[in-house]
Design an enzyme around this catalytic site. Structure first.
Site, PDB file in Angstrom:
ATOM      1  N   ARG A  62      -2.766  -5.580  -8.306  1.00 27.80           N
ATOM      2  CA  ARG A  62      -1.644  -6.687  -8.263  1.00 27.80           C
ATOM      3  C   ARG A  62      -1.717  -7.811  -9.107  1.00 27.80           C
ATOM      4  NH1 ARG A  62      -3.615  -8.555  -2.783  1.00 27.80           N
ATOM      5  NH2 ARG A  62      -5.621  -8.076  -3.705  1.00 27.80           N
TER       6      ARG A  62
ATOM      7  N   HIS B  21       0.570  -1.192  -0.170  1.00 31.99           N
ATOM      8  CA  HIS B  21       0.031  -0.004   0.140  1.00 31.99           C
ATOM      9  C   HIS B  21       0.948   1.051  -0.145  1.00 31.99           C
ATOM     10  CE1 HIS B  21      -2.652  -2.901   2.347  1.00 31.99           C
ATOM     11  NE2 HIS B  21      -3.130  -2.842   1.248  1.00 31.99           N
TER      12      HIS B  21
ATOM     13  N   LYS C  90     -15.903  -8.406   5.533  1.00 29.24           N
ATOM     14  CA  LYS C  90     -14.510  -7.781   6.114  1.00 29.24           C
ATOM     15  C   LYS C  90     -14.969  -7.462   7.683  1.00 29.24           C
ATOM     16  CE  LYS C  90     -11.271  -7.021   2.630  1.00 29.24           C
ATOM     17  NZ  LYS C  90     -10.109  -6.184   2.275  1.00 29.24           N
TER      18      LYS C  90
ATOM     19  N   SER D  80      -3.203  -7.785   3.196  1.00 30.13           N
ATOM     20  CA  SER D  80      -3.299  -7.723   4.495  1.00 30.13           C
ATOM     21  C   SER D  80      -3.768  -8.831   5.360  1.00 30.13           C
ATOM     22  CB  SER D  80      -4.328  -6.721   4.876  1.00 30.13           C
ATOM     23  OG  SER D  80      -4.038  -5.299   4.384  1.00 30.13           O
TER      24      SER D  80
HETATM   25  N1  COA Z   1      -0.256  -4.405  -1.967  1.00 27.76           N
HETATM   26  C1  COA Z   1      -0.489  -4.995  -1.061  1.00 27.76           C
HETATM   27  N2  COA Z   1      -1.980  -5.492  -0.909  1.00 27.76           N
HETATM   28  C2  COA Z   1      -2.880  -4.943  -1.677  1.00 27.76           C
HETATM   29  C3  COA Z   1      -2.473  -3.759  -2.615  1.00 27.76           C
HETATM   30  C4  COA Z   1      -1.209  -3.485  -2.842  1.00 27.76           C
HETATM   31  N3  COA Z   1      -1.049  -2.756  -3.839  1.00 27.76           N
HETATM   32  N4  COA Z   1      -3.764  -3.433  -3.201  1.00 27.76           N
HETATM   33  C5  COA Z   1      -4.828  -4.222  -2.688  1.00 27.76           C
HETATM   34  N5  COA Z   1      -4.150  -5.046  -1.532  1.00 27.76           N
HETATM   35  C6  COA Z   1      -4.868  -5.965  -0.765  1.00 27.76           C
HETATM   36  C7  COA Z   1      -5.574  -5.230   0.418  1.00 27.76           C
HETATM   37  O1  COA Z   1      -4.793  -5.241   1.371  1.00 27.76           O
HETATM   38  C8  COA Z   1      -6.600  -6.101   0.805  1.00 27.76           C
HETATM   39  O2  COA Z   1      -6.336  -7.349   1.489  1.00 27.76           O
HETATM   40  P1  COA Z   1      -7.235  -7.863   2.306  1.00 27.76           P
HETATM   41  O3  COA Z   1      -8.460  -8.461   1.549  1.00 27.76           O
HETATM   42  O4  COA Z   1      -6.486  -9.159   2.738  1.00 27.76           O
HETATM   43  O5  COA Z   1      -7.777  -6.902   3.261  1.00 27.76           O
HETATM   44  C9  COA Z   1      -7.037  -6.724  -0.505  1.00 27.76           C
HETATM   45  O6  COA Z   1      -6.029  -6.374  -1.537  1.00 27.76           O
HETATM   46  C10 COA Z   1      -8.274  -5.871  -1.366  1.00 27.76           C
HETATM   47  O7  COA Z   1      -8.047  -4.549  -1.331  1.00 27.76           O
HETATM   48  P2  COA Z   1      -9.161  -3.310  -1.832  1.00 27.76           P
HETATM   49  O8  COA Z   1      -9.622  -3.895  -2.946  1.00 27.76           O
HETATM   50  O9  COA Z   1      -8.312  -2.209  -1.823  1.00 27.76           O
HETATM   51  O10 COA Z   1     -10.338  -3.771  -0.824  1.00 27.76           O
HETATM   52  P3  COA Z   1     -10.367  -2.977   0.504  1.00 27.76           P
HETATM   53  O11 COA Z   1     -11.520  -3.644   1.080  1.00 27.76           O
HETATM   54  O12 COA Z   1      -9.242  -2.660   1.014  1.00 27.76           O
HETATM   55  O13 COA Z   1     -11.074  -1.612  -0.147  1.00 27.76           O
HETATM   56  C11 COA Z   1     -12.685  -0.048  -0.554  1.00 27.76           C
HETATM   57  C12 COA Z   1     -12.344  -1.527  -0.670  1.00 27.76           C
HETATM   58  C13 COA Z   1     -12.788   0.488   0.925  1.00 27.76           C
HETATM   59  C14 COA Z   1     -11.975   0.868  -1.548  1.00 27.76           C
HETATM   60  C15 COA Z   1     -14.304  -0.107  -1.270  1.00 27.76           C
HETATM   61  O14 COA Z   1     -14.772  -1.161  -0.615  1.00 27.76           O
HETATM   62  C16 COA Z   1     -15.106   1.231  -1.061  1.00 27.76           C
HETATM   63  O15 COA Z   1     -14.680   2.294  -1.702  1.00 27.76           O
HETATM   64  N6  COA Z   1     -15.961   1.377  -0.095  1.00 27.76           N
HETATM   65  C17 COA Z   1     -16.528   2.621   0.242  1.00 27.76           C
HETATM   66  C18 COA Z   1     -18.012   2.486   0.163  1.00 27.76           C
HETATM   67  C19 COA Z   1     -18.567   2.557  -1.370  1.00 27.76           C
HETATM   68  O16 COA Z   1     -18.134   3.632  -1.902  1.00 27.76           O
HETATM   69  N7  COA Z   1     -18.730   1.753  -2.091  1.00 27.76           N
HETATM   70  C20 COA Z   1     -19.289   1.572  -3.437  1.00 27.76           C
HETATM   71  C21 COA Z   1     -18.042   1.395  -4.157  1.00 27.76           C
HETATM   72  S1  COA Z   1     -18.638   1.184  -6.000  1.00 27.76           S
END
Ligand code: COA
Length: 165
Positions: free
Chosen positions: A93, A18, A44, A131
């Site tokens: 990724r 991140h 989650k 994560s």
């Molecule tokens: N390096 C390492 N890990 C990474 C990474 C990177 N560059 N990019 C993503 N990851 C990992 C994250 O740690 C996460 O791991 P986990 O599932 O083990 O926790 C996984 O990949 C998924 O990450 P991500 O897709 O970013 O999901 P998230 O839950 O962290 O975030 C939100 C999602 C919060 C951005 C999204 O749900 C959101 O926008 N929510 C707000 C509500 C909203 O607007 N909803 C409508 C959306 S259209």
């Protein structure tokens, strides 16, 4: 005109994957908001509280003047609008990330057409990192130091210790 980008996620906890994306975004845009989501999607259940996730990210980004850590709840686009951000940053990724990310970007764009999503490829050494995996390796006694900032490493150990008691 100064451009603000938002990099959202649950960040439970923040990893080098991140911070790598956020730092590269900070080289491209004037301001980056590292936006820690309060209400993570679907099933989650974060191990770290929102305040803990924010505090860890603040420590990690302390040396970076143009990266600010904030928390948000509700729709990402509303948070972006409130903070005058026109760019959403997402890290990719692997091909498997693409379908979900494409959906997310499409939905955000249809909700707010003047918002653009910018995808940055994750650096090769972090493509397999998540994560969840960092937490699992820490829980099972593996070395996660290559993947997380020292403050996150310490917090992971403390959390695992507390959960064992
Ligand atoms: N390096 C390492 N890990 C990474 C990474 C990177 N560059 N990019 C993503 N990851 C990992 C994250 O740690 C996460 O791991 P986990 O599932 O083990 O926790 C996984 O990949 C998924 O990450 P991500 O897709 O970013 O999901 P998230 O839950 O962290 O975030 C939100 C999602 C919060 C951005 C999204 O749900 C959101 O926008 N929510 C707000 C509500 C909203 O607007 N909803 C409508 C959306 S259209």
């Amino acid at each position: 005109m100064l451009i603000t980008a938002v990099y959202p996620g649950t960040f439970d906890p923040i990893t080098y994957g991140h911070s790598d994306i956020a730092q590269r975004a900070a080289n491209m845009f004037d301001h980056v908001i590292f936006a820690v989501a309060d209400s993570p999607h679907t099933n989650k259940r974060p191990v770290f509280t929102l305040a803990e996730r924010v505090a860890l990210a603040q420590t990690v980004f302390h040396p970076y003047d143009n990266i600010k850590v904030k928390s948000f709840s509700g729709l990402l686009i509303n948070f972006a609008k409130k903070n005058k951000a026109r760019i959403i940053i997402r890290g990719l990724r692997a091909v498997s990330d693409f379908e979900y990310e494409f959906q997310l970007a499409g939905m955000n764009r249809s909700l707010m057409p003047d918002i653009e999503t910018v995808f940055l490829p994750t650096s090769p050494q972090y493509t397999y990192l998540s994560s969840t995996l960092a937490k699992e390796v820490a829980r099972l006694g593996g070395n996660v130091q290559p993947f997380v900032h020292p403050c996150v490493y310490a917090a992971l150990l403390a959390k695992m210790q507390a959960n064992r008691q």
